[in-house]
Design a protein around this motif. Structure first.
Motif, PDB file in Angstrom:
ATOM      1  N   LEU A   1      -8.541   4.371   2.550  1.00  0.00           N
ATOM      2  CA  LEU A   1      -8.139   3.019   2.129  1.00  0.00           C
ATOM      3  C   LEU A   1      -9.123   1.994   2.707  1.00  0.00           C
ATOM      4  O   LEU A   1      -9.615   1.099   2.006  1.00  0.00           O
ATOM      5  CB  LEU A   1      -6.717   2.740   2.641  1.00  0.00           C
TER       6      LEU A   1
ATOM      7  N   TYR B   1       0.777  10.107  -1.991  1.00  0.00           N
ATOM      8  CA  TYR B   1       0.030  10.672  -0.855  1.00  0.00           C
ATOM      9  C   TYR B   1       0.934  10.849   0.363  1.00  0.00           C
ATOM     10  O   TYR B   1       0.484  11.244   1.412  1.00  0.00           O
ATOM     11  CB  TYR B   1      -1.140   9.747  -0.487  1.00  0.00           C
TER      12      TYR B   1
ATOM     13  N   LEU C   1       0.749   4.114  -2.818  1.00  0.00           N
ATOM     14  CA  LEU C   1       0.233   5.443  -2.466  1.00  0.00           C
ATOM     15  C   LEU C   1       1.345   6.452  -2.195  1.00  0.00           C
ATOM     16  O   LEU C   1       1.158   7.413  -1.457  1.00  0.00           O
ATOM     17  CB  LEU C   1      -0.703   5.310  -1.249  1.00  0.00           C
TER      18      LEU C   1
ATOM     19  N   SER D   1       0.832  -1.212   0.000  1.00  0.00           N
ATOM     20  CA  SER D   1       0.000   0.000   0.000  1.00  0.00           C
ATOM     21  C   SER D   1       0.860   1.253   0.000  1.00  0.00           C
ATOM     22  O   SER D   1       0.513   2.252  -0.615  1.00  0.00           O
ATOM     23  CB  SER D   1      -0.910   0.069   1.224  1.00  0.00           C
TER      24      SER D   1
ATOM     25  N   PRO E   1      -6.233   5.958  -2.429  1.00  0.00           N
ATOM     26  CA  PRO E   1      -6.443   5.079  -1.271  1.00  0.00           C
ATOM     27  C   PRO E   1      -7.682   4.202  -1.449  1.00  0.00           C
ATOM     28  O   PRO E   1      -7.656   3.022  -1.117  1.00  0.00           O
ATOM     29  CB  PRO E   1      -6.611   6.068  -0.110  1.00  0.00           C
TER      30      PRO E   1
ATOM     31  N   ASN F   1      -6.200   9.600   4.697  1.00  0.00           N
ATOM     32  CA  ASN F   1      -5.980   8.677   3.579  1.00  0.00           C
ATOM     33  C   ASN F   1      -6.047   7.219   4.033  1.00  0.00           C
ATOM     34  O   ASN F   1      -6.532   6.359   3.300  1.00  0.00           O
ATOM     35  CB  ASN F   1      -4.641   8.965   2.898  1.00  0.00           C
ATOM     36  N   PHE F   2      -5.574   6.959   5.251  1.00  0.00           N
ATOM     37  CA  PHE F   2      -5.657   5.584   5.757  1.00  0.00           C
ATOM     38  C   PHE F   2      -7.135   5.185   5.885  1.00  0.00           C
ATOM     39  O   PHE F   2      -7.534   4.072   5.525  1.00  0.00           O
ATOM     40  CB  PHE F   2      -4.913   5.462   7.093  1.00  0.00           C
TER      41      PHE F   2
END
Ligand SMILES: O=P(O)(O)OC[C@H]1O[C@H](O)[C@H](O)[C@@H](O)[C@@H]1O
Length: 551
Positions: free
Chosen positions: A291, A161, A158, A154, A477, A287-288
């Motif tokens: 996701l 980001y 990403l 991930s 995400p 952003n997490f």
């Protein structure tokens, strides 16, 4: 699973060309599925409507819907370890958590999420600093297997980001060379360390953690003699993610810096838990959460869509078709995105560690093969390497092509070429080139008839290789969350059809046990049960590395 039915169905499929299936007018529309973040075109698979219907019947025959419900509701489907399999609950809203886990546990999970979010905010805002008061510039994540791959894939997906003030590094391998290379680049004063280990006993992780601790303390004692306070340094710089809180405390980690993990979340499905800390530190809490939201949307699609239009179910059934009916032993994962270069490695673990089994959940020997050998590489690099074999050997290797329509770089021409290569490869693998076609082409050249006869067979391509093309708008995400959840569910469905427990890994355990025995033998313990080959290799190693017996 009704293997006889599959084998008899495959009879005619083995004889026909995929290209001929496109005579059916609406094939592309009929053999495509869209979800909020992903689009799957599976029209290049060697399968018809009727065969797919039969596969769906096979899935119904093993009560797939009920199995899905069992997983999502927390039934202990990991029967050899007596555990629920609830990674999906970690990305669900709090109200769902409460329904499934009960109020107390749901509150504990929420508290852990909050703890993690606070760490992220406080590191990003400079409230949490190193022992000399300097901001953290680097995160070193120490972990292996499921405590590594999900975060790794991930994070590279990403990269755009990422908070540029914070670089994240990984140490998984126990090779001291890897550690040395990494530590050379780091400043101990501004490095935050996260040890990720569900058990907090994994040999590689523990050894690496001890070495990094040693490094950090020795740097401090050289640079700042007055601040040489071991406890303070470890307390400020170190974090742990584990379900073995006691062991993490014993290691010296500040209890406030220990984030819990749950035994009902398997290592290879744990990205959505506090294991995601290094990722969240890099891309931020929002952003997490996006996701997780992308994964949750895939969960909803999986739970509520009829099998015919259900992306994970269809991908799983196609995998079963290729593996057990058409008898192809391999699966290539080819992401046409540099940012997805870690995906093949991640899927090797999730797929092969989950379904690489040969007995049923009740311990009976299966009469069919299970997980394919998964391999792959980022496109277009694979084209200049192993794809030769995919085009011209007699092995047929079903492939998942994965591509984002919009690139992230300023080099738009490069992105166009990348996408063109992706589409070209799936076409070439399906179309191939007959001897006849090659000869016609060569007849336009200056070659003589003899030369054409000699060269033409070398230029023919077998074609008829089935593939999926998975398309997303861009790498975000949400799309990455959806993509990873898609494969998680696909693997789950295949496990149900193959009737295996997808959530244990006793094979890996054997390797761990033997690793410890061999280590003792290297240290001088007698072990007559080891093979002559291993004993001789141990003797050679002892001789060359001058190991002094410690037992
Ligand atoms: O998180 P840990 O307890 O350190 O375990 C790390 C890894 O260990 C083994 O290799 C297991 O097979 C993996 O599934 C697990 O993710």
């Amino acid at each position: 699973m009704n293997i006889q039915k599959l084998t008899s169905l495959a009879h005619s499929a083995k004889m026909r060309s995929i290209v001929s299936l496109f005579d059916q007018k609406e094939r592309v529309d009929d053999f495509s599925i869209s979800t909020p973040h992903l689009h799957l075109d599976y029209s290049k698979q060697n399968i018809t409507d009727v065969e797919l219907e039969q596969l769906i019947e096979i899935a119904q025959g093993v009560s797939l819907s009920e199995e899905i419900t069992k997983q999502f509701s927390g039934v202990k489907i990991n029967n050899t370890e007596e555990r629920s399999v609830l990674h999906t609950v970690l990305r669900a809203p709090q109200v769902v958590k409460q329904q499934i886990l009960g109020e107390t546990l749901a509150n504990e999970v929420e508290a852990a999420e909050q703890q993690m979010a606070n760490v992220v905010n406080n590191v990003q805002n400079g409230i949490l600093t190193g022992h000399t008061g300097k901001r953290f510039t680097d995160v070193l994540a120490i972990g292996i297997g499921g405590s590594y791959y999900g975060v790794k894939v991930s994070l590279s997906a990403l990269e755009h980001y990422r908070d540029l003030r914070l670089a994240v590094h990984f140490i998984a391998n126990v090779d001291g060379g890897a550690l040395e290379e990494k530590l050379k680049k780091l400043n101990s004063e501004t490095t935050l360390v996260v040890v990720i280990s569900k058990t907090f006993t994994t040999q590689e992780t523990m050894l690496n953690a001890k070495a990094v601790k040693q490094w950090m303390l020795s740097c401090a004692s050289v640079e700042e003699p007055k601040l040489n306070n071991v406890a303070a340094i470890i307390e400020k710089h170190w974090f742990a993610v584990s379900s073995n809180i006691e062991a993490a405390k014993e290691f010296g980690i500040n209890v406030k810096h220990i984030l819990p993990m749950w035994d009902w979340v398997g290592g290879r499905f744990s990205l959505w838990s506090t294991v995601g800390l290094p990722l969240a530190l890099a891309i931020g809490n929002d952003n997490f959460n996006k996701l997780k939201q992308g994964a949750y949307e895939m969960d909803m699609h999986f739970k509520s869509t009829d099998f015919k239009h259900n992306m994970p179910v269809i991908m799983a059934l196609l995998g079963i078709w290729n593996r057990n009916a058409l008898e192809y032993p391999t699966l290539a994962i080819l992401p046409y995105a540099h940012s997805l270069r870690a995906l093949p490695g991640y899927l090797q673990q999730t797929d092969m560690e989950s379904n690489g089994k040969s007995v049923s959940k009740s311990g009976d020997k299966l009469s069919w093969l299970t997980a394919p050998v998964v391999f792959g590489q980022e496109g277009t690099n694979g084209q200049h390497a192993f794809m030769q074999l995919m085009h011209q050997s007699d092995d047929i290797i079903p492939t998942d092509f994965i591509v984002a329509l919009k690139g992230r770089s300023q080099y738009t021409e490069n992105h166009k070429v990348l996408v063109a290569n992706c589409f070209a490869q799936s076409e070439a693998l399906m179309q191939g080139k007959t001897l006849q076609q090659v000869k016609i082409e060569l007849e336009m050249s200056d070659l003589s008839a003899d030369e054409i006869s000699l060269i033409a067979p070398h230029k023919t391509m077998k074609g008829n290789t089935p593939s999926n093309t998975l398309v997303m708008d861009s790498l975000t995400p949400e799309t990455i969350g959806s993509l990873l959840a898609l494969y998680e569910h696909k693997i789950f469905v295949q496990g149900v059809l193959w009737q295996v427990n997808s959530f244990d890994q006793w094979g890996v355990e054997l390797g761990k046990q033997l690793g410890a025995r061999i280590l003792s033998a290297i240290d001088g313990a007698e072990d007559d049960l080891l093979s002559a080959s291993s004993q001789s290799l141990i003797a050679r190693f002892r001789d060359r590395s001058k190991v002094t017996p410690s037992v």
